[in-house]
Design an enzyme around this catalytic site. Sequence first.
Site, PDB file in Angstrom:
ATOM      1  N   LYS A 201       0.856  -1.183   0.000  1.00 18.59           N
ATOM      2  CA  LYS A 201       0.000   0.000   0.000  1.00 18.59           C
ATOM      3  C   LYS A 201       0.892   1.233   0.000  1.00 18.59           C
ATOM      4  O   LYS A 201       1.623   1.489   0.957  1.00 18.59           O
ATOM      5  CB  LYS A 201      -0.918  -0.003   1.220  1.00 18.59           C
ATOM      6  CG  LYS A 201      -1.867   1.186   1.278  1.00 18.59           C
ATOM      7  CD  LYS A 201      -2.780   1.091   2.491  1.00 18.59           C
ATOM      8  CE  LYS A 201      -3.720   2.273   2.575  1.00 18.59           C
ATOM      9  NZ  LYS A 201      -4.605   2.209   3.757  1.00 18.59           N
ATOM     10  N   ARG A 223       1.154   9.938   6.159  1.00 20.57           N
ATOM     11  CA  ARG A 223       1.265   8.511   6.482  1.00 20.57           C
ATOM     12  C   ARG A 223       2.521   7.893   5.872  1.00 20.57           C
ATOM     13  O   ARG A 223       2.591   6.683   5.693  1.00 20.57           O
ATOM     14  CB  ARG A 223       0.010   7.777   6.002  1.00 20.57           C
ATOM     15  CG  ARG A 223      -1.245   8.233   6.734  1.00 20.57           C
ATOM     16  CD  ARG A 223      -2.500   7.579   6.187  1.00 20.57           C
ATOM     17  NE  ARG A 223      -3.651   8.009   6.975  1.00 20.57           N
ATOM     18  CZ  ARG A 223      -4.884   8.154   6.496  1.00 20.57           C
ATOM     19  NH1 ARG A 223      -5.126   7.903   5.223  1.00 20.57           N
ATOM     20  NH2 ARG A 223      -5.862   8.538   7.269  1.00 20.57           N
ATOM     21  N   GLU A 239       7.744  -6.469   1.605  1.00 25.50           N
ATOM     22  CA  GLU A 239       6.468  -6.342   2.309  1.00 25.50           C
ATOM     23  C   GLU A 239       5.584  -7.562   2.057  1.00 25.50           C
ATOM     24  O   GLU A 239       4.995  -8.125   2.978  1.00 25.50           O
ATOM     25  CB  GLU A 239       5.736  -5.067   1.848  1.00 25.50           C
ATOM     26  CG  GLU A 239       6.341  -3.775   2.363  1.00 25.50           C
ATOM     27  CD  GLU A 239       5.914  -3.469   3.792  1.00 25.50           C
ATOM     28  OE1 GLU A 239       5.191  -4.282   4.406  1.00 25.50           O
ATOM     29  OE2 GLU A 239       6.313  -2.406   4.315  1.00 25.50           O
ATOM     30  N   LYS A 254      -2.152  -1.601  -3.799  1.00 20.86           N
ATOM     31  CA  LYS A 254      -3.001  -0.416  -3.735  1.00 20.86           C
ATOM     32  C   LYS A 254      -2.133   0.830  -3.778  1.00 20.86           C
ATOM     33  O   LYS A 254      -1.203   0.928  -2.970  1.00 20.86           O
ATOM     34  CB  LYS A 254      -3.829  -0.438  -2.443  1.00 20.86           C
ATOM     35  CG  LYS A 254      -4.722   0.769  -2.248  1.00 20.86           C
ATOM     36  CD  LYS A 254      -5.436   0.722  -0.912  1.00 20.86           C
ATOM     37  CE  LYS A 254      -6.328   1.946  -0.740  1.00 20.86           C
ATOM     38  NZ  LYS A 254      -6.982   1.983   0.584  1.00 20.86           N
TER      39      LYS A 254
END
Length: 331
Positions: A201, A223, A239, A254
């Site tokens: 993400k 973020r 990840e 995403k």
Amino acid sequence: MSFPLVRHRRLRGSAAIRNLVRENALSVNDLIQPVFVEAGHNIKSEIPSMPGVYHFSLDRLEEEIREISELGIQGILLFGVPETKDAVGTSAFHEEGIVQQASRLIKKINPNLLIIADTCLCQFTDTGHCGVVHHNPETGCTDIANDESLELLVKTAVSQAKAGADIIAPSNMMDGYVHAIRAGLDAEGLEHVPIMAYSVKYSSAYYGPFREAVDSAPQFGDRKTYQMDSANSREALREAESDVLEGADFLMVKPALAYMDILQLLKQNFDLPLVAYNVSAEYSMVKAAAQNGWINEKEIVLETLLGFKRAGADIILTYHAKDAARWLKNV
């Protein structure tokens, strides 16, 4: 051999031939429709930056669920907009939280519709961050407390699963989130509930309309300390590998449109089902262009969704799902 013995157009000469040799296909079975529920009564309110996408109160939710079901879409991604927010996102894991109430209701309307619960804190915290915020008054620095946030995410996942969610989809990007949630679900006898990990993400500008939809824009900072840098691809493999080892059942990329190379990278390296999230701004840009008469919306959408399949996606989360389902019936 080369031209004129090799003529590639021979395999494009008619619709029947093109259908025979088509390498990828798009089906309604590939699609998941996001749904937004909020507290209140008699609410069906269009999200201004996402034409055709609505907030529903619980008493108006049945019409949306029945429409989705009648179109043959087999799953929804459920988001909740709570009535109250606090520093730790209490309403995310409350037994009578908006997502929990909606899940129980949806299972009464259509028990066979898959409910995928977005498991995050950002729309439930008053900070708009995906975890617990710590301020250091001595240094003036702010941090998102990773391990403390995991405890709350586990509570949220368990409460969602107990309320009827079929799949838990954690979107928080905290380190170790899959391991923690898997252990928490298993400890509660919910070992049958899969985890759809938001494995890759990115910290992206493509989330703007969604943040309006759930009122989750960060109240300070950004973020970037937990979502990925959009310049990186090798990091995506790290990840995803962590999530595989921790027990994920699906992997997700995403956003999708600007990251088809990442979809292909994960497809080549892992054998779990791969999800592409066609996010809010990707949707809104198409809608805006279509409303201005600049593009053929149907052709653009179906071509884009097919592109995700070609890049390796097995499943597509998209706000276009209902429209695409209608169009696919007539293709």
